[in-house]
Design a protein around this motif. Structure first.
Motif, PDB file in Angstrom:
ATOM      1  N   ILE A  12       0.927  -1.129   0.164  1.00  0.00           N
ATOM      2  CA  ILE A  12       0.066   0.134  -0.033  1.00  0.00           C
ATOM      3  C   ILE A  12       0.933   1.126  -0.032  1.00  0.00           C
ATOM      4  N   LEU A  13       1.917   1.082   0.615  1.00  0.00           N
ATOM      5  CA  LEU A  13       2.851   2.405   0.832  1.00  0.00           C
ATOM      6  C   LEU A  13       3.667   2.643  -0.381  1.00  0.00           C
ATOM      7  N   MET A  14       3.710   1.459  -1.211  1.00  0.00           N
ATOM      8  CA  MET A  14       4.409   1.757  -2.587  1.00  0.00           C
ATOM      9  C   MET A  14       3.376   2.406  -3.504  1.00  0.00           C
ATOM     10  N   ILE A  15       2.151   2.215  -3.423  1.00  0.00           N
ATOM     11  CA  ILE A  15       1.434   2.776  -4.482  1.00  0.00           C
ATOM     12  C   ILE A  15       1.597   4.185  -4.719  1.00  0.00           C
ATOM     13  N   PRO A  16       1.627   5.220  -3.765  1.00  0.00           N
ATOM     14  CA  PRO A  16       1.942   6.707  -4.044  1.00  0.00           C
ATOM     15  C   PRO A  16       3.090   6.891  -5.063  1.00  0.00           C
ATOM     16  N   PHE A  17       4.287   6.107  -4.345  1.00  0.00           N
ATOM     17  CA  PHE A  17       5.591   6.374  -5.285  1.00  0.00           C
ATOM     18  C   PHE A  17       5.435   5.806  -6.831  1.00  0.00           C
ATOM     19  N   PHE A  18       4.673   4.754  -6.690  1.00  0.00           N
ATOM     20  CA  PHE A  18       4.485   4.224  -8.219  1.00  0.00           C
ATOM     21  C   PHE A  18       3.786   5.232  -9.040  1.00  0.00           C
ATOM     22  N   VAL A  19       2.471   5.742  -8.602  1.00  0.00           N
ATOM     23  CA  VAL A  19       1.854   6.868  -9.286  1.00  0.00           C
ATOM     24  C   VAL A  19       2.691   7.815  -9.589  1.00  0.00           C
ATOM     25  N   VAL A  20       3.524   8.520  -8.590  1.00  0.00           N
ATOM     26  CA  VAL A  20       4.289   9.755  -9.098  1.00  0.00           C
ATOM     27  C   VAL A  20       5.279   9.226  -9.916  1.00  0.00           C
ATOM     28  N   PHE A  21       6.004   8.107 -10.039  1.00  0.00           N
ATOM     29  CA  PHE A  21       6.915   7.854 -11.264  1.00  0.00           C
ATOM     30  C   PHE A  21       6.159   7.428 -12.483  1.00  0.00           C
ATOM     31  N   MET A  22       5.037   7.149 -12.532  1.00  0.00           N
ATOM     32  CA  MET A  22       4.260   7.039 -13.651  1.00  0.00           C
ATOM     33  C   MET A  22       3.634   8.118 -14.280  1.00  0.00           C
ATOM     34  N   LEU A  23       3.286   9.311 -13.547  1.00  0.00           N
ATOM     35  CA  LEU A  23       2.636  10.392 -14.105  1.00  0.00           C
ATOM     36  C   LEU A  23       3.733  11.782 -13.838  1.00  0.00           C
ATOM     37  N   ILE A  24       4.696  11.754 -13.089  1.00  0.00           N
ATOM     38  CA  ILE A  24       5.502  12.805 -13.377  1.00  0.00           C
ATOM     39  C   ILE A  24       6.883  12.787 -14.063  1.00  0.00           C
ATOM     40  N   PRO A  25       6.496  12.924 -15.466  1.00  0.00           N
ATOM     41  CA  PRO A  25       7.947  12.888 -16.131  1.00  0.00           C
ATOM     42  C   PRO A  25       9.024  13.739 -15.917  1.00  0.00           C
ATOM     43  N   THR A  26       8.763  14.685 -15.313  1.00  0.00           N
ATOM     44  CA  THR A  26      10.056  15.700 -14.956  1.00  0.00           C
ATOM     45  C   THR A  26      10.793  15.211 -13.895  1.00  0.00           C
ATOM     46  N   LEU A  27      10.575  14.252 -13.160  1.00  0.00           N
ATOM     47  CA  LEU A  27      11.310  13.820 -11.871  1.00  0.00           C
ATOM     48  C   LEU A  27      12.600  12.803 -12.574  1.00  0.00           C
ATOM     49  N   GLY A  28      12.309  11.899 -13.708  1.00  0.00           N
ATOM     50  CA  GLY A  28      13.316  11.301 -14.143  1.00  0.00           C
ATOM     51  C   GLY A  28      13.378  11.177 -15.504  1.00  0.00           C
ATOM     52  N   GLY A  29      12.703  11.705 -16.296  1.00  0.00           N
ATOM     53  CA  GLY A  29      12.469  11.415 -17.677  1.00  0.00           C
ATOM     54  C   GLY A  29      12.028  10.037 -18.143  1.00  0.00           C
ATOM     55  N   GLU A  30      12.880   9.467 -19.107  1.00  0.00           N
ATOM     56  CA  GLU A  30      12.671   8.002 -19.484  1.00  0.00           C
ATOM     57  C   GLU A  30      12.640   7.011 -18.554  1.00  0.00           C
ATOM     58  N   ALA A  31      13.787   7.080 -17.514  1.00  0.00           N
ATOM     59  CA  ALA A  31      13.672   6.191 -16.381  1.00  0.00           C
ATOM     60  C   ALA A  31      12.589   6.267 -15.471  1.00  0.00           C
ATOM     61  N   ASN A  32      11.799   6.936 -15.469  1.00  0.00           N
ATOM     62  CA  ASN A  32      10.500   6.936 -14.634  1.00  0.00           C
ATOM     63  C   ASN A  32       9.689   5.707 -14.946  1.00  0.00           C
ATOM     64  N   LYS A  33       9.473   5.491 -16.174  1.00  0.00           N
ATOM     65  CA  LYS A  33       8.819   4.153 -16.477  1.00  0.00           C
ATOM     66  C   LYS A  33       9.407   3.040 -16.004  1.00  0.00           C
ATOM     67  N   TRP A  34      10.604   2.892 -15.811  1.00  0.00           N
ATOM     68  CA  TRP A  34      11.422   1.796 -15.358  1.00  0.00           C
ATOM     69  C   TRP A  34      11.477   1.812 -14.072  1.00  0.00           C
ATOM     70  N   ILE A  35      11.467   3.117 -13.373  1.00  0.00           N
ATOM     71  CA  ILE A  35      11.295   2.833 -11.752  1.00  0.00           C
ATOM     72  C   ILE A  35       9.715   2.534 -11.437  1.00  0.00           C
ATOM     73  N   ALA A  36       8.956   3.037 -12.007  1.00  0.00           N
ATOM     74  CA  ALA A  36       7.523   2.559 -11.846  1.00  0.00           C
ATOM     75  C   ALA A  36       7.237   1.068 -12.235  1.00  0.00           C
ATOM     76  N   LEU A  37       8.047   0.539 -13.188  1.00  0.00           N
ATOM     77  CA  LEU A  37       7.865  -0.793 -13.686  1.00  0.00           C
ATOM     78  C   LEU A  37       8.228  -1.523 -12.275  1.00  0.00           C
ATOM     79  N   VAL A  38       9.614  -1.318 -11.867  1.00  0.00           N
ATOM     80  CA  VAL A  38      10.397  -1.974 -10.952  1.00  0.00           C
ATOM     81  C   VAL A  38       9.116  -1.977  -9.547  1.00  0.00           C
ATOM     82  N   ILE A  39       8.918  -0.729  -9.086  1.00  0.00           N
ATOM     83  CA  ILE A  39       7.947  -0.635  -8.109  1.00  0.00           C
ATOM     84  C   ILE A  39       6.739  -1.479  -8.248  1.00  0.00           C
ATOM     85  N   PHE A  40       6.149  -1.589  -9.316  1.00  0.00           N
ATOM     86  CA  PHE A  40       4.769  -2.313  -9.594  1.00  0.00           C
ATOM     87  C   PHE A  40       5.191  -3.712  -9.365  1.00  0.00           C
ATOM     88  N   CYS A  41       6.107  -4.232 -10.134  1.00  0.00           N
ATOM     89  CA  CYS A  41       6.861  -5.641  -9.847  1.00  0.00           C
ATOM     90  C   CYS A  41       6.828  -6.144  -8.578  1.00  0.00           C
TER      91      CYS A  41
END
Length: 181
Positions: A12-41
């Motif tokens: 449950i605590l991982m969900i907000p971090f997942f959403v941030v990396f999915m929807l805020i591209p300015t944080l890490g650019g293309e790396a965001n989707k991979w970070i979000a993917l790792v969090i989701f997995c």
């Protein structure tokens, strides 16, 4: 709090971090989707682990019975809503899947009020696995044959969503016909 419940809370605590990396591209650019993917997995794996540990070591609790399915729904629904925003998943697909979750949750609530426990079925487990696989491919957005595979998984997840709903209702129709209904 036992280990399975800690894993559920972690999910449950991982969900907000997942959403941030999915929807805020300015944080890490293309790396965001991979970070979000790792969090989701990782979050998805905690779902597998908490149930196995709870059953193996007899650590099943009321908290876990309530929060584990809720954590799963929050994770999967959050991911699908993000994928709508990113244009990778049609909103009507998500509406059907979320509607099924509301229907089953309500169904389980009515069953619980009547002293009936509705266990997860294999159809429901297949549905969850197909949804998670679909989400992983849609987040990764690898293109080519993976787009075709993702599209197939969308339809498989949708079909299993409907089949599992029908299965739950058919096997537990007494919930709707008993008690003050």
């Amino acid at each position: 709090m036992n280990l399975p419940n800690k894993l559920t809370v972690l999910r449950i605590l991982m969900i907000p971090f997942f959403v941030v990396f999915m929807l805020i591209p300015t944080l890490g650019g293309e790396a965001n989707k991979w970070i979000a993917l790792v969090i989701f997995c990782v979050a998805s794996l905690t779902d597998l682990l908490d149930g196995k540990i709870a059953r193996k070591y007899n650590l099943v609790t009321n908290f876990g019975k309530f929060m584990d399915p809720l954590a799963d729904k929050l994770l999967v629904c959050s991911a699908m809503i993000c994928l709508i925003d990113l244009g990778r998943l049609a909103s009507w697909v998500v509406i059907i899947i979320v509607a099924r979750e509301f229907i089953i949750s309500g169904f389980r609530l009515v069953a619980s009020d009547n002293g009936i426990v509705i266990a997860a079925s294999y159809w429901g487990k297949f549905k969850t696995v197909s949804q998670m696989a679909m989400i992983i491919l849609l987040i990764a957005d690898l293109g080519g044959v993976f787009d075709i595979l993702a599209a197939v998984l969308v339809w498989v997840a949708l079909a299993l969503t409907v089949i599992s709903l029908v299965d739950y209702v058919a096997k537990n129709v007494q919930v709707l016909t008993q008690g003050g209904m």
